[in-house]
Scaffold this motif. Structure first.
Motif, PDB file in Angstrom:
ATOM      1  N   ALA A   3       0.828  -1.212   0.000  1.00  0.00           N
ATOM      2  CA  ALA A   3       0.000   0.000   0.000  1.00  0.00           C
ATOM      3  C   ALA A   3       0.860   1.259   0.000  1.00  0.00           C
ATOM      4  N   ALA A   4       1.826   1.315   0.917  1.00  0.00           N
ATOM      5  CA  ALA A   4       2.684   2.502   1.023  1.00  0.00           C
ATOM      6  C   ALA A   4       3.570   2.646  -0.210  1.00  0.00           C
ATOM      7  N   GLY A   5       4.104   1.516  -0.685  1.00  0.00           N
ATOM      8  CA  GLY A   5       4.996   1.551  -1.837  1.00  0.00           C
ATOM      9  C   GLY A   5       4.306   2.056  -3.078  1.00  0.00           C
ATOM     10  N   TYR A   6       3.072   1.615  -3.314  1.00  0.00           N
ATOM     11  CA  TYR A   6       2.333   2.059  -4.498  1.00  0.00           C
ATOM     12  C   TYR A   6       2.118   3.574  -4.436  1.00  0.00           C
ATOM     13  N   GLY A   7       1.701   4.067  -3.281  1.00  0.00           N
ATOM     14  CA  GLY A   7       1.404   5.490  -3.165  1.00  0.00           C
ATOM     15  C   GLY A   7       2.627   6.380  -3.191  1.00  0.00           C
ATOM     16  N   LEU A   8       3.650   6.029  -2.430  1.00  0.00           N
ATOM     17  CA  LEU A   8       4.809   6.909  -2.296  1.00  0.00           C
ATOM     18  C   LEU A   8       5.670   6.934  -3.551  1.00  0.00           C
ATOM     19  N   THR A   9       5.848   5.776  -4.189  1.00  0.00           N
ATOM     20  CA  THR A   9       6.703   5.757  -5.385  1.00  0.00           C
ATOM     21  C   THR A   9       6.048   6.498  -6.546  1.00  0.00           C
ATOM     22  N   GLY A  10       4.727   6.332  -6.699  1.00  0.00           N
ATOM     23  CA  GLY A  10       4.036   7.044  -7.770  1.00  0.00           C
ATOM     24  C   GLY A  10       4.024   8.546  -7.557  1.00  0.00           C
ATOM     25  N   GLY A  11       3.802   8.967  -6.315  1.00  0.00           N
ATOM     26  CA  GLY A  11       3.806  10.387  -6.012  1.00  0.00           C
ATOM     27  C   GLY A  11       5.178  11.012  -6.197  1.00  0.00           C
ATOM     28  N   LEU A  12       6.223  10.305  -5.761  1.00  0.00           N
ATOM     29  CA  LEU A  12       7.588  10.806  -5.925  1.00  0.00           C
ATOM     30  C   LEU A  12       7.945  10.942  -7.398  1.00  0.00           C
ATOM     31  N   ALA A  13       7.462  10.015  -8.232  1.00  0.00           N
ATOM     32  CA  ALA A  13       7.741  10.084  -9.664  1.00  0.00           C
ATOM     33  C   ALA A  13       7.183  11.371 -10.272  1.00  0.00           C
ATOM     34  N   VAL A  14       5.986  11.777  -9.850  1.00  0.00           N
ATOM     35  CA  VAL A  14       5.382  13.009 -10.364  1.00  0.00           C
ATOM     36  C   VAL A  14       6.188  14.227  -9.910  1.00  0.00           C
ATOM     37  N   ILE A  15       6.626  14.225  -8.654  1.00  0.00           N
ATOM     38  CA  ILE A  15       7.443  15.336  -8.137  1.00  0.00           C
ATOM     39  C   ILE A  15       8.747  15.445  -8.920  1.00  0.00           C
ATOM     40  N   LEU A  16       9.396  14.316  -9.187  1.00  0.00           N
ATOM     41  CA  LEU A  16      10.642  14.323  -9.943  1.00  0.00           C
ATOM     42  C   LEU A  16      10.417  14.822 -11.370  1.00  0.00           C
ATOM     43  N   PHE A  17       9.270  14.466 -11.958  1.00  0.00           N
ATOM     44  CA  PHE A  17       8.998  14.944 -13.310  1.00  0.00           C
ATOM     45  C   PHE A  17       8.780  16.452 -13.325  1.00  0.00           C
ATOM     46  N   GLY A  18       8.326  17.013 -12.198  1.00  0.00           N
ATOM     47  CA  GLY A  18       8.218  18.464 -12.116  1.00  0.00           C
ATOM     48  C   GLY A  18       9.573  19.131 -12.309  1.00  0.00           C
ATOM     49  N   MET A  19      10.602  18.553 -11.697  1.00  0.00           N
ATOM     50  CA  MET A  19      11.959  19.067 -11.884  1.00  0.00           C
ATOM     51  C   MET A  19      12.407  18.874 -13.335  1.00  0.00           C
ATOM     52  N   LEU A  20      12.024  17.740 -13.911  1.00  0.00           N
ATOM     53  CA  LEU A  20      12.335  17.467 -15.308  1.00  0.00           C
ATOM     54  C   LEU A  20      11.627  18.475 -16.212  1.00  0.00           C
ATOM     55  N   SER A  21      10.392  18.846 -15.849  1.00  0.00           N
ATOM     56  CA  SER A  21       9.606  19.768 -16.669  1.00  0.00           C
ATOM     57  C   SER A  21      10.259  21.136 -16.778  1.00  0.00           C
ATOM     58  N   LYS A  22      10.881  21.579 -15.703  1.00  0.00           N
ATOM     59  CA  LYS A  22      11.575  22.868 -15.751  1.00  0.00           C
ATOM     60  C   LYS A  22      12.692  22.828 -16.786  1.00  0.00           C
ATOM     61  N   ARG A  23      13.405  21.719 -16.825  1.00  0.00           N
ATOM     62  CA  ARG A  23      14.472  21.550 -17.811  1.00  0.00           C
ATOM     63  C   ARG A  23      13.889  21.452 -19.225  1.00  0.00           C
ATOM     64  N   ILE A  24      12.762  20.780 -19.376  1.00  0.00           N
ATOM     65  CA  ILE A  24      12.105  20.654 -20.680  1.00  0.00           C
ATOM     66  C   ILE A  24      11.747  22.031 -21.221  1.00  0.00           C
ATOM     67  N   HIS A  25      11.176  22.891 -20.379  1.00  0.00           N
ATOM     68  CA  HIS A  25      10.824  24.243 -20.800  1.00  0.00           C
ATOM     69  C   HIS A  25      12.061  25.038 -21.219  1.00  0.00           C
TER      70      HIS A  25
END
Length: 476
Positions: free
Chosen positions: A76-98
């Motif tokens: 339960a915790a692994g599904y929620g935390l890993t997916g949420g962290l992936a979105v946060i990391l992509f936010g950092m990636l998005s800044k570089r994409i822009h």
């Protein structure tokens, strides 16, 4: 067989609401770019709802409880935390994409320009397979859900889900999908906040804990080997899925640059709470020995038995909304990817209006194809996610390296992706599914960086900045 016409009518009424909203938001769509990205100026509120409505998938509502049923607390915790962290990391990636590709529209714009045509065609084939897999998981989830709670036959349930989604996606593309998502995510969050507490109010936390200790004590362990394997393997699955998925790249461009990191970060945190809350329903099933006919059905089964008929209906509304939002986003993602990256190159003289029509036709074609693939129930939703995770893991490190390191060698990327996918699926079928994902990620990492260190490539960042501008030239 007597069909439950009242239940079918309720689903049709909800679907009609989504279609009506999709038509309303489509009225401002006048060209191909708006069909792909909408206005391109989403703020925090609409950016978050668009992200949450896509990322709170049928997988979140059905596969998260499945992971908790199989792997307990860690699941339960692994599904929620890993997916949420992936979105946060992509936010950092998005800044570089822009920063480096400000006028791009799809992940294909980046991948073709950065790594060349050969890599791009391989990427495109595997990306299409991945997105179709995502569409199928949502179709299967819709069929299972409506069959479990509303007693609508599986095939009819799948048909109702896809007809609804295809129709409102057809009207306005991204703008319709994002607009309808605003209402869908409100429904999803409302039910996620109501149903689990209602169930536990009826059964009690202490009886649930004692039941798990007696019937499934291993699910409470933080050191169960299978659960730890799931935690590490699913971290790669979730991160690779987000970084590769064109839907996230679309939203990276659609959200304003000044708020893109904040929007993705808040979305990641908010998303994590939903699968953890819904996954906790599986603990009740473990505690009281409830075994669903199909493991996908554990959450709706618990909601209906222990929350009452109303809770079952509320859960249906939330999950079906999640399924529709993600299916629509995936269909739009694939149809606009083909429209932008293939149709525009095949018909180089096509006007924006003609490309817009191509996009609408492709939406229908992709949707119908997804419907047909969803009819046979080959894998559960969690199994499908892990199966596709081998592909996600193979592309994770090339995408990251290519965005920051100009010496990333395109030949190294080609070798890494082919080797990682091959080795990953060999391990998947001979050793274990999660082991296959981990093997794919490691092979991709070692070969991408190892070969690039031995034979550094050279790349001019200006080529990415020219993509999508009148002076962009050929993106080879």
């Amino acid at each position: 067989m007597t069909l439950p016409w009242i239940n079918i009518g309720i689903v049709l009424l909800l679907g009609a609401g989504f279609i009506g909203a999709g038509w309303y938001f489509s009225q401002k769509v006048s060209d191909a770019d708006e069909y792909i990205l909408g206005s391109g100026k989403l703020g925090v509120a609409f950016g978050m709802t668009s992200l949450l409505a896509f990322w709170i998938t049928g997988n979140t509502m059905l596969a998260a409880p499945e992971s908790a049923y199989l792997y307990g607390v860690i699941g339960a915790a692994g599904y929620g935390l890993t997916g949420g962290l992936a979105v946060i990391l992509f936010g950092m990636l998005s800044k570089r994409i822009h920063q480096i590709i400000p006028h791009g529209k799809t992940v294909g714009d980046y991948y073709r320009t950065r790594f060349g045509s050969r890599n791009y065609y391989l990427f495109l084939v595997l990306l299409i397979i991945y997105i179709l897999g995502m569409i199928v998981t949502q179709g299967v989830g819709g069929g299972v859900l409506l069959e479990q709670i509303f007693e609508i036959p599986y095939y009819i349930a799948v048909f109702l889900t896809f007809i609804t989604v295809i129709t409102y996606s057809y009207f306005g593309g991204f703008r319709s999908v994002a607009g309808v998502a605003y209402f869908q995510v409100l429904l999803i969050l409302l039910v996620a906040l109501i149903v689990p507490p209602l169930v536990y109010l009826n059964v009690g936390f202490e009886p649930t804990y004692e039941g798990m200790m007696q019937n499934a004590p291993e699910t409470l362990s933080l050191f169960e080997p299978a659960a730890l394997l799931f935690l590490f393997g699913f971290a790669i699955v979730g991160t690779g899925e987000v970084f590769m998925d064109n839907t996230f790249w679309q939203r990276a461009y659609a959200i304003r640059r000044d708020v893109v990191v904040k929007t993705f970060s808040l979305s990641g945190i908010g998303w994590s709470l939903v699968p953890v809350a819904v996954a906790s329903l599986a603990f009740v099933a473990l505690a009281f020995g409830d075994s669903p006919d199909q493991i996908n059905q554990v959450a709706p089964l618990v909601a209906e038995i222990y929350g009452g008929e109303m809770a079952g209906w509320l859960f249906l509304i939330a999950v079906w909304s999640a399924l529709c939002s993600t299916t629509a986003a995936s269909i739009n993602s694939l149809s606009t990817l083909i429209m932008n990256d293939i149709a525009s190159n095949v018909d180089e003289d096509a006007t924006s209006e003609e490309l817009l029509q191509y996009g609408k036709y492709l939406t229908v074609a992709v949707g119908i194809f997804g419907l047909l693939l969803s009819l046979p129930q080959i894998l559960t939703m969690l199994q499908m996610l892990v199966f596709l995770g081998v592909i996600n893991a193979a592309f994770l490190f090339p995408i990251i390296a290519g965005l920051w390191w100009e010496k990333t060698n395109p030949t190294a990327v080609m070798i890494a992706v082919i080797a990682a996918t091959t080795v990953g699926y060999w391990v998947y079928f001979t050793v274990g599914d999660l082991q296959g994902v981990i093997a794919s990620g490691w092979v991709s990492f070692v070969l991408t960086y190892g070969i690039s260190l031995l034979r550094p490539g050279e790349f001019e960042w200006e080529r990415l900045r020219e993509v999508g501008t009148p002076i962009g030239g050929e993106n080879e």
